[in-house]
Design an enzyme around this catalytic site. Structure first.
Site, short mmCIF file in Angstrom:
data_model
loop_
_atom_site.label_atom_id
_atom_site.label_comp_id
_atom_site.label_asym_id
_atom_site.label_seq_id
_atom_site.Cartn_x
_atom_site.Cartn_y
_atom_site.Cartn_z
N ASP A 70 23.71 32.71 23.97
CA ASP A 70 22.46 31.95 23.95
C ASP A 70 21.97 31.81 25.38
O ASP A 70 22.78 31.66 26.31
CB ASP A 70 22.67 30.57 23.34
CG ASP A 70 22.99 30.62 21.85
OD1 ASP A 70 22.55 31.57 21.19
OD2 ASP A 70 23.69 29.72 21.36
N ASP A 93 18.15 33.93 16.91
CA ASP A 93 17.91 32.62 16.30
C ASP A 93 16.43 32.43 15.99
O ASP A 93 16.06 31.90 14.93
CB ASP A 93 18.40 31.50 17.22
CG ASP A 93 19.89 31.54 17.46
OD1 ASP A 93 20.63 32.02 16.57
OD2 ASP A 93 20.34 31.12 18.54
#
Length: 200
Positions: A159, A173
């Site tokens: 991330d 995501d």
């Protein structure tokens, strides 16, 4: 003799097969078959194209930020409102469920299987877009789960998009969330994946 046959209505002089009632039945079958045929064409190609674009953008961005930004100070994109900061996440969103990495991997694989099953009767372009976003995002994070450390089925997802006062996430995501929102909107409007519209 011929006159007697005409008066009594000798069998064999009636309508030929395919005429009268029989002809009407055949025509009805033909019309039913035509109305049952799918409208338009299947949108599997559109689904796969969207999924491929999402997957490649996600994979490329992760490779870039890991090579350039990991173990460095966060990069400010819009001051402190939006930064790029590499974080390895073994859990789900908000780093929840870090002990369930294998379970989360199986869920991602199951989502992919379900999407491919739906794709067999996919004739709606909006549904193709939604499922493509979902499929590309699922494949993106599943790739991390399978190939990144600490090992197969236990890999940590990369991330790096870090808005202020919000969880750090990635492009996969984003694809999953956008695809999910679009599916909800399509369902509320009554549009099915096969292109038909239903009313509750």
């Amino acid at each position: 003799m011929a006159e007697a046959e005409r008066i009594t209505g000798t069998p064999g002089n009636g309508p030929e097969p395919g005429q009268g009632d029989g002809g009407e039945t055949e025509q009805g079958v033909a019309e039913t078959g035509a109305s049952a045929a799918p409208r338009g064409r299947r949108r599997i190609g559109a689904l796969l194209l969207v999924a491929l674009i999402v997957y490649l953008l996600d994979l490329g961005s992760k490779l870039l930020v890991v090579a350039k930004l990991e173990h460095h100070e966060p990069v400010q994109v819009i001051g402190t409102l939006l930064q790029f900061e590499v974080i390895r996440n073994r859990g789900a969103a908000f780093s929840m469920g870090e002990a369930l990495t294998i379970f989360l991997t199986l869920i991602a694989a199951a989502v992919i299987v379900v999407i491919f099953r739906i794709a067999r009767k996919l004739y709606s372009l909006p549904w193709a877009l939604a499922l493509g976003l979902l499929l590309g995002g699922a494949f993106g994070n599943l790739t991390d789960r399978l190939f990144r450390s600490p090992g197969v089925f236990q890999g940590a997802v990369v991330d790096f998009i870090a808005p202020a006062h919000f969880a750090v996430f990635n492009l996969a995501d984003s694809g999953i969330v956008c695809g999910g929102i679009l599916i909800v909107l399509l369902s509320f409007r009554g549009l099915d994946p096969d292109g038909t519209v239903h009313k509750d």
